[in-house]
Each structure stands twice: as C-alpha cells, then as structure tokens.
Design a protein around this motif. Structure first.
Motif, mmCIF file in Angstrom:
data_model
loop_
_atom_site.group_PDB
_atom_site.id
_atom_site.type_symbol
_atom_site.label_atom_id
_atom_site.label_comp_id
_atom_site.label_asym_id
_atom_site.label_seq_id
_atom_site.Cartn_x
_atom_site.Cartn_y
_atom_site.Cartn_z
ATOM 1 N N SER A 110 62.325 97.767 97.862
ATOM 2 C CA SER A 110 63.662 97.110 98.226
ATOM 3 C C SER A 110 63.160 96.107 98.710
ATOM 4 O O SER A 110 62.057 96.229 98.931
ATOM 5 N N SER A 111 64.279 95.700 99.249
ATOM 6 C CA SER A 111 64.076 93.940 99.983
ATOM 7 C C SER A 111 64.038 94.385 101.027
ATOM 8 O O SER A 111 62.865 93.032 101.972
ATOM 9 N N GLN A 112 63.946 95.546 101.855
ATOM 10 C CA GLN A 112 63.575 95.999 103.407
ATOM 11 C C GLN A 112 62.169 96.242 103.019
ATOM 12 O O GLN A 112 61.483 95.464 104.014
ATOM 13 N N GLN A 115 60.356 92.677 103.045
ATOM 14 C CA GLN A 115 60.564 92.530 104.777
ATOM 15 C C GLN A 115 60.363 93.121 105.488
ATOM 16 O O GLN A 115 58.843 91.815 106.575
ATOM 17 N N ASP A 116 58.671 94.216 105.117
ATOM 18 C CA ASP A 116 58.233 94.802 105.962
ATOM 19 C C ASP A 116 56.891 94.031 106.060
ATOM 20 O O ASP A 116 56.244 94.322 107.197
#
Length: 300
Positions: A110-112, A115-116
């Motif tokens: 995912s986009s998250q 980002q992580d």
C-alpha cells in the motif's frame, strides 16, 4: 552502515530430483529452504565478510516470519516493514535434468507501506551505503528507485544500483556510487551485442558520462571488468572452480566489492574481493561464507 532494500523478499524452496515427470507425482532427493531476494543476499554476504548491514524491505504472513527468523539465525540485522495483507512469496527452484523455477507474487503493498519505507530511510546519514537491487513489484510505482535517490540527494549516500533496462538508466542522473550490469544487460541498454572487452569498456564509460561513478560489469565465466571513477580499468578472469549454482553470484559480487572498498578505499582491492565473492558463491550450493571468499581471494 550499509542498508539494503528488497521490495519482494522470498523463501526459496530448492528441490533436487533425478528426473522431473510432468503430470506425475515426483519425489525429491534433497530439499533446502533459504531466504531470498537480491538485497537480502547482499546483506548475508556482507555479514559473512564481517561487515554490518541492515536489510530493509517488506514481509507478510507466516512466510515473512520465516524469512525474518532465518536472517536472525545467521546474524543478519534486519528492519522489515510488516504488510498486513497476503504473505511473502515462495519461489520454487527445481533442479532436475534441467532447472526450472516457479516464482510467487508476494503481498500487495500500500501507499502507507511505501511511506513507512521512506521513514526508515530517514535513518541514513552521511557516508552510509544503500543497495537497491532487483525488480519492482507491480504494486509499487515503476520509478520507485528514482524517488528514493531523489529523496536522499545531498546527503552523501553511497548508492549501489543493481537493476536492468530503464530502471537502471533512469537513476544515472543521481550519480550512483556503483552500478553492476552484466555484459548482456550493458549491451541491451544501448541496443547492441557487445563481444569484446573494448566494446564493454567503451559502453561502461558511456554510463559514467551519464552519471554512474563506478561501473562493474560481470561476465560469468569471462570474469569481470571495472571502470572506476578515477579512470582506472580493471579486468580479471574468475578463479578456477566448478560452478554449482549461479543464483546470488552477482549479489555476492556487489557485497564483496563493498566490503573490499570499505576495508581499503582502493578500487583494485574492491574489484578483486567482489570477483572472489561472486565466484565463491557460484561454487557453493548457496551463498559463500567469509572463509570461502578469503580462501579464493588468496589464489588470485
């Protein structure tokens, strides 16, 4: 500290059998299970050579837990991002009369999750190394290597990129410390079939003109060529030995080069150590130990 990134780690399930009969039940003669992925391979060989690194990437499910356990067991530092859905892929490598592979897909990122990863890359500081190796899962942007290197610009990070085609071409503007195409991949970048050392050296220099600082070209049984940022050209045949398994040899070469350079700040030493590491892994069932590499280096 050196950090490696493996976007789609795997459990490599290697099975050996005398013959493979399609449509029938086949029973293995030998089985092995290893953590897989180009960045992970680099981290393991660095660890075997006494160089600390941190393996980054994404893992999921019970297979992800096993990948992490196997790395912990061999003393390889890791800081993976746990993906909530799916499971890390299993790659089946069948060794019979011919070698065949069945590679899994891996979890959807995912986009998250991405980002992580960028948050973890904030830990990199002046003089650290970052190894980006391998293909990009189709759930991530195709320009993710570019985005990472753009994000790290101005921080004196020694970036190493082991990729092919446009993925490699597009990162050259960020002046990576090292790139490692093989001779076929180098030719494909320019739409040519390179058959001589002179042609390989000339096209490696073209990649330097496009931004790469050091270009290490692996050539299987013909050894390797390094064109370094000082204009030096290094060429060697590989040490003698029986090739057992080519998987991970290129990753081992990258690890050996980095270990050799960190210990000496000398490109000839780095080149020789890289060639010894790549060859030593090719002569083993899996990745070479530090003792294997050092023993081979003494013969060069």
């Amino acid at each position: 500290m050196i950090y490696t990134v493996t976007f789609n780690p795997s459990l490599d399930y290697i099975v050996k059998l005398p013959t493979l009969e399609l449509g029938s039940v086949n029973r293995t003669a030998k089985e092995e299970l290893y953590p897989g992925g180009k960045g992970i391979n680099v981290s393991i060989v660095l660890r075997n050579l006494g160089v600390e690194s941190t393996a980054l990437g994404f893992i999921a499910g019970f297979t992800g837990t096993e990948i992490q356990r196997l790395l912990d067991a061999c003393g390889c530092r890791n800081d993976f991002i746990q993906v909530q859905e799916g499971f890390s892929r299993i790659n089946v490598k069948i060794k019979a009369e011919q070698e065949s592979e069945i590679n899994g897909q891996g979890p959807r990122l995912s986009s998250q999750n991405l980002q992580d990863l960028f948050s973890k890359l904030e830990n990199l500081s002046d003089g650290d190394g970052l190894v980006l190796a391998g293909s990009i899962p189709n759930t991530l942007p195709a320009d993710i290597y570019e985005k990472i290197l753009e994000h790290l610009q101005g921080r004196n990070i020694h970036a190493v990129v082991d990729a092919t085609g446009e993925l490699l071409r597009n990162v050259l503007k960020y002046r990576p410390f090292l790139i490692k195409p093989n001779n076929h991949e180098l030719g494909e970048l320019f739409g040519q079939h390179l058959t001589t050392d002179e042609a390989i050296i000339s096209h490696a220099q073209k990649l330097q003109q496009m931004g790469a600082r050091n270009v290490l070209v692996s050539m299987a049984g013909d050894g390797a060529i390094l064109v370094d940022e000082g204009g030096g050209i290094h060429k060697r045949l590989p040490p003698q030995g029986h090739v057992v398994n080519s998987v991970g040899a290129g990753d081992s070469m990258v690890a050996g080069f980095l270990a050799g350079y960190l210990s000496s700040q000398n490109y000839e030493t780095a080149f020789q150590t890289g060639l010894a590491a790549g060859s030593a892994s090719a002569f083993q069932e899996w990745l070479a130990s530090g003792d294997d590499i050092r023993a081979l280096l003494k013969t060069m």
